[in-house]
Design a protein around this motif. Structure first.
Motif, PDB file in Angstrom:
ATOM      1  N   LEU A 179      -0.023 -24.852  -2.908  1.00 53.60           N
ATOM      2  CA  LEU A 179       0.641 -24.743  -4.204  1.00 53.60           C
ATOM      3  C   LEU A 179       1.767 -23.720  -4.206  1.00 53.60           C
ATOM      4  CD1 LEU A 179      -2.481 -24.939  -6.519  1.00 53.60           C
ATOM      5  CD2 LEU A 179      -0.978 -26.798  -5.771  1.00 53.60           C
ATOM      6  N   GLY A 180       1.669 -22.717  -3.357  1.00 49.11           N
ATOM      7  CA  GLY A 180       2.710 -21.700  -3.300  1.00 49.11           C
ATOM      8  C   GLY A 180       2.876 -20.991  -4.628  1.00 49.11           C
ATOM      9  N   ASN A 181       4.078 -20.543  -4.899  1.00 51.70           N
ATOM     10  CA  ASN A 181       4.371 -19.816  -6.145  1.00 51.70           C
ATOM     11  C   ASN A 181       4.808 -20.736  -7.273  1.00 51.70           C
ATOM     12  OD1 ASN A 181       3.841 -17.320  -4.973  1.00 51.70           O
ATOM     13  ND2 ASN A 181       5.931 -17.158  -4.177  1.00 51.70           N
ATOM     14  N   ARG A 182       5.111 -21.985  -6.974  1.00 50.97           N
ATOM     15  CA  ARG A 182       5.701 -22.886  -7.974  1.00 50.97           C
ATOM     16  C   ARG A 182       4.675 -23.738  -8.717  1.00 50.97           C
ATOM     17  NH1 ARG A 182      10.946 -25.577  -8.706  1.00 50.97           N
ATOM     18  NH2 ARG A 182      10.662 -26.462 -10.773  1.00 50.97           N
ATOM     19  N   LEU A 183       3.551 -24.059  -8.057  1.00 50.74           N
ATOM     20  CA  LEU A 183       2.578 -24.996  -8.631  1.00 50.74           C
ATOM     21  C   LEU A 183       1.270 -24.303  -8.960  1.00 50.74           C
ATOM     22  CD1 LEU A 183       3.156 -27.965  -6.151  1.00 50.74           C
ATOM     23  CD2 LEU A 183       4.289 -27.552  -8.350  1.00 50.74           C
ATOM     24  N   VAL A 184       0.515 -24.926  -9.852  1.00 49.26           N
ATOM     25  CA  VAL A 184      -0.789 -24.405 -10.232  1.00 49.26           C
ATOM     26  C   VAL A 184      -1.751 -25.574 -10.408  1.00 49.26           C
ATOM     27  CG1 VAL A 184      -0.261 -24.366 -12.719  1.00 49.26           C
ATOM     28  CG2 VAL A 184      -2.005 -22.845 -11.800  1.00 49.26           C
ATOM     29  N   GLN A 185      -3.008 -25.347 -10.030  1.00 46.39           N
ATOM     30  CA  GLN A 185      -4.041 -26.370 -10.178  1.00 46.39           C
ATOM     31  C   GLN A 185      -4.882 -26.038 -11.404  1.00 46.39           C
ATOM     32  OE1 GLN A 185      -7.106 -26.452  -7.134  1.00 46.39           O
ATOM     33  NE2 GLN A 185      -7.267 -28.668  -7.322  1.00 46.39           N
ATOM     34  N   GLN A 186      -5.176 -27.065 -12.200  1.00 46.10           N
ATOM     35  CA  GLN A 186      -5.979 -26.892 -13.403  1.00 46.10           C
ATOM     36  C   GLN A 186      -7.098 -27.926 -13.390  1.00 46.10           C
ATOM     37  OE1 GLN A 186      -5.416 -24.690 -16.026  1.00 46.10           O
ATOM     38  NE2 GLN A 186      -7.276 -25.438 -16.971  1.00 46.10           N
ATOM     39  N   LYS A 187      -8.355 -27.470 -13.454  1.00 44.81           N
ATOM     40  CA  LYS A 187      -9.474 -28.404 -13.561  1.00 44.81           C
ATOM     41  C   LYS A 187      -9.475 -28.990 -14.964  1.00 44.81           C
ATOM     42  CE  LYS A 187     -12.437 -26.597  -9.990  1.00 44.81           C
ATOM     43  NZ  LYS A 187     -11.958 -27.519  -9.019  1.00 44.81           N
ATOM     44  N   ILE A 188      -9.732 -30.297 -15.056  1.00 43.66           N
ATOM     45  CA  ILE A 188      -9.742 -30.978 -16.340  1.00 43.66           C
ATOM     46  C   ILE A 188     -10.908 -31.964 -16.381  1.00 43.66           C
ATOM     47  CG2 ILE A 188      -7.266 -30.712 -16.797  1.00 43.66           C
ATOM     48  CD1 ILE A 188      -6.845 -33.551 -15.775  1.00 43.66           C
ATOM     49  N   SER A 189     -11.204 -32.447 -17.556  1.00 42.36           N
ATOM     50  CA  SER A 189     -12.265 -33.434 -17.707  1.00 42.36           C
ATOM     51  C   SER A 189     -11.748 -34.810 -17.299  1.00 42.36           C
ATOM     52  CB  SER A 189     -12.740 -33.481 -19.162  1.00 42.36           C
ATOM     53  OG  SER A 189     -11.731 -34.057 -19.982  1.00 42.36           O
ATOM     54  N   LYS A 190     -12.672 -35.717 -17.080  1.00 41.49           N
ATOM     55  CA  LYS A 190     -12.293 -37.093 -16.754  1.00 41.49           C
ATOM     56  C   LYS A 190     -11.475 -37.692 -17.896  1.00 41.49           C
ATOM     57  CE  LYS A 190     -15.660 -39.971 -16.403  1.00 41.49           C
ATOM     58  NZ  LYS A 190     -16.702 -40.923 -16.011  1.00 41.49           N
ATOM     59  N   ASN A 191     -11.853 -37.428 -19.143  1.00 39.98           N
ATOM     60  CA  ASN A 191     -11.116 -37.969 -20.292  1.00 39.98           C
ATOM     61  C   ASN A 191      -9.694 -37.435 -20.346  1.00 39.98           C
ATOM     62  OD1 ASN A 191     -13.309 -39.500 -21.077  1.00 39.98           O
ATOM     63  ND2 ASN A 191     -14.048 -37.995 -22.558  1.00 39.98           N
ATOM     64  N   GLU A 192      -9.528 -36.138 -20.068  1.00 41.76           N
ATOM     65  CA  GLU A 192      -8.180 -35.557 -20.031  1.00 41.76           C
ATOM     66  C   GLU A 192      -7.360 -36.189 -18.913  1.00 41.76           C
ATOM     67  OE1 GLU A 192      -8.021 -30.987 -21.243  1.00 41.76           O
ATOM     68  OE2 GLU A 192      -9.619 -31.412 -19.783  1.00 41.76           O
ATOM     69  N   ALA A 193      -7.977 -36.338 -17.743  1.00 46.56           N
ATOM     70  CA  ALA A 193      -7.274 -36.940 -16.604  1.00 46.56           C
ATOM     71  C   ALA A 193      -6.851 -38.366 -16.934  1.00 46.56           C
ATOM     72  CB  ALA A 193      -8.157 -36.922 -15.360  1.00 46.56           C
ATOM     73  N   ALA A 194      -7.735 -39.132 -17.533  1.00 45.00           N
ATOM     74  CA  ALA A 194      -7.418 -40.517 -17.891  1.00 45.00           C
ATOM     75  C   ALA A 194      -6.308 -40.560 -18.931  1.00 45.00           C
ATOM     76  CB  ALA A 194      -8.667 -41.231 -18.396  1.00 45.00           C
ATOM     77  N   TYR A 206     -16.890 -37.606  -9.537  1.00 44.85           N
ATOM     78  CA  TYR A 206     -15.655 -36.903  -9.203  1.00 44.85           C
ATOM     79  C   TYR A 206     -15.427 -35.707 -10.113  1.00 44.85           C
ATOM     80  CZ  TYR A 206     -14.760 -41.157  -6.621  1.00 44.85           C
ATOM     81  OH  TYR A 206     -14.877 -42.211  -5.754  1.00 44.85           O
ATOM     82  N   GLU A 207     -14.758 -34.719  -9.544  1.00 47.61           N
ATOM     83  CA  GLU A 207     -14.222 -33.595 -10.300  1.00 47.61           C
ATOM     84  C   GLU A 207     -12.719 -33.840 -10.394  1.00 47.61           C
ATOM     85  OE1 GLU A 207     -15.346 -30.172  -8.035  1.00 47.61           O
ATOM     86  OE2 GLU A 207     -17.304 -30.068  -9.013  1.00 47.61           O
ATOM     87  N   TYR A 208     -12.170 -33.660 -11.567  1.00 50.27           N
ATOM     88  CA  TYR A 208     -10.767 -33.955 -11.795  1.00 50.27           C
ATOM     89  C   TYR A 208      -9.953 -32.675 -11.947  1.00 50.27           C
ATOM     90  CZ  TYR A 208     -12.298 -38.714 -12.535  1.00 50.27           C
ATOM     91  OH  TYR A 208     -12.836 -39.960 -12.352  1.00 50.27           O
ATOM     92  N   SER A 209      -8.734 -32.729 -11.434  1.00 52.11           N
ATOM     93  CA  SER A 209      -7.804 -31.626 -11.612  1.00 52.11           C
ATOM     94  C   SER A 209      -6.389 -32.182 -11.621  1.00 52.11           C
ATOM     95  CB  SER A 209      -7.972 -30.566 -10.516  1.00 52.11           C
ATOM     96  OG  SER A 209      -7.667 -31.095  -9.251  1.00 52.11           O
ATOM     97  N   ILE A 210      -5.492 -31.394 -12.164  1.00 48.28           N
ATOM     98  CA  ILE A 210      -4.072 -31.740 -12.141  1.00 48.28           C
ATOM     99  C   ILE A 210      -3.328 -30.574 -11.503  1.00 48.28           C
ATOM    100  CG2 ILE A 210      -3.977 -33.365 -14.057  1.00 48.28           C
ATOM    101  CD1 ILE A 210      -3.118 -31.105 -15.875  1.00 48.28           C
ATOM    102  N   ILE A 211      -2.223 -30.926 -10.889  1.00 47.71           N
ATOM    103  CA  ILE A 211      -1.316 -29.928 -10.339  1.00 47.71           C
ATOM    104  C   ILE A 211      -0.092 -29.941 -11.249  1.00 47.71           C
ATOM    105  CG2 ILE A 211       0.025 -29.176  -8.337  1.00 47.71           C
ATOM    106  CD1 ILE A 211      -3.062 -29.301  -7.870  1.00 47.71           C
ATOM    107  N   LEU A 212       0.266 -28.766 -11.748  1.00 48.96           N
ATOM    108  CA  LEU A 212       1.378 -28.624 -12.687  1.00 48.96           C
ATOM    109  C   LEU A 212       2.453 -27.714 -12.119  1.00 48.96           C
ATOM    110  CD1 LEU A 212      -0.796 -27.893 -15.857  1.00 48.96           C
ATOM    111  CD2 LEU A 212       0.208 -30.092 -15.207  1.00 48.96           C
ATOM    112  N   ASP A 213       3.672 -27.907 -12.613  1.00 48.22           N
ATOM    113  CA  ASP A 213       4.791 -27.028 -12.300  1.00 48.22           C
ATOM    114  C   ASP A 213       4.662 -25.793 -13.194  1.00 48.22           C
ATOM    115  OD1 ASP A 213       7.232 -25.738 -11.990  1.00 48.22           O
ATOM    116  OD2 ASP A 213       8.442 -27.525 -12.361  1.00 48.22           O
ATOM    117  N   LYS A 214       4.557 -24.607 -12.613  1.00 50.60           N
ATOM    118  CA  LYS A 214       4.398 -23.377 -13.402  1.00 50.60           C
ATOM    119  C   LYS A 214       5.582 -23.125 -14.321  1.00 50.60           C
ATOM    120  CE  LYS A 214       1.537 -20.519 -10.388  1.00 50.60           C
ATOM    121  NZ  LYS A 214       1.536 -19.280  -9.595  1.00 50.60           N
ATOM    122  N   THR A 215       6.773 -23.568 -13.929  1.00 54.71           N
ATOM    123  CA  THR A 215       7.952 -23.280 -14.752  1.00 54.71           C
ATOM    124  C   THR A 215       7.990 -24.115 -16.023  1.00 54.71           C
ATOM    125  OG1 THR A 215       9.365 -24.862 -13.581  1.00 54.71           O
ATOM    126  CG2 THR A 215       9.307 -22.603 -12.734  1.00 54.71           C
TER     127      THR A 215
END
Length: 145
Positions: free
Chosen positions: A92-107, A58-67
């Motif tokens: 995601l529109g203007n409010r959210l952003v996707q960030q790729k992260i490692s498995k360890n960060e995701a966990a 798997y490739e891991y990512s998180i979706i974050l609130d830009k604000t």
């Protein structure tokens, strides 16, 4: 507006500072995002074991609130060989952003937000085959202490 190079994954210490207001905003944004994602993929109605296996694909990512980027909206684990190409820019529109992260960060982020050991992720499918897993902020029922 933040570019993805300016965005850092939230640390466990930052996640410990989430307020009730933050959790309410995260919940609202995650419910809205899930409804948008469901227009493109099938999400199973029940959670299953967490995807953090020693030799997962798997490739891991998180979706974050830009604000406020300590607000994690969801964690996504997508198969590396997956064919699903979600229109993230639109979702995601203007409010959210996707960030790729490692498995360890995701966990680490998952265990801070969802201290329960397992069964935190919804499988999502492409043509009945599991293409990945997703955990939403609306599932949070307590933070790690």
């Amino acid at each position: 507006m933040l570019s993805t190079t300016e965005i850092q994954s939230p640390t466990p210490n930052q996640l410990k500072t989430l307020t009730l207001t933050d959790l309410a905003i995260m919940t609202k944004l995650s419910v809205s995002l899930r409804e948008q994602i469901k227009k493109h993929i099938d999400i199973d109605p029940f959670t299953t074991e967490d995807p953090f296996k020693e030799n997962d694909d798997y490739e891991y990512s998180i979706i974050l609130d830009k604000t406020d980027t300590k607000r994690v909206i969801c964690i996504v684990a997508s198969k590396k060989e997956g064919k699903i190409q979600l229109p993230w820019e639109t979702l995601l529109g203007n409010r959210l952003v996707q960030q790729k992260i490692s498995k360890n960060e995701a966990a680490s982020i998952k265990y801070e937000l969802m201290p329960k050991d397992t069964n935190n992720f919804y499988p999502f499918r492409e043509s009945t085959n599991i293409a990945g897993y997703i955990m939403f902020a609306f599932q949070i029922c307590g933070l790690s202490q």
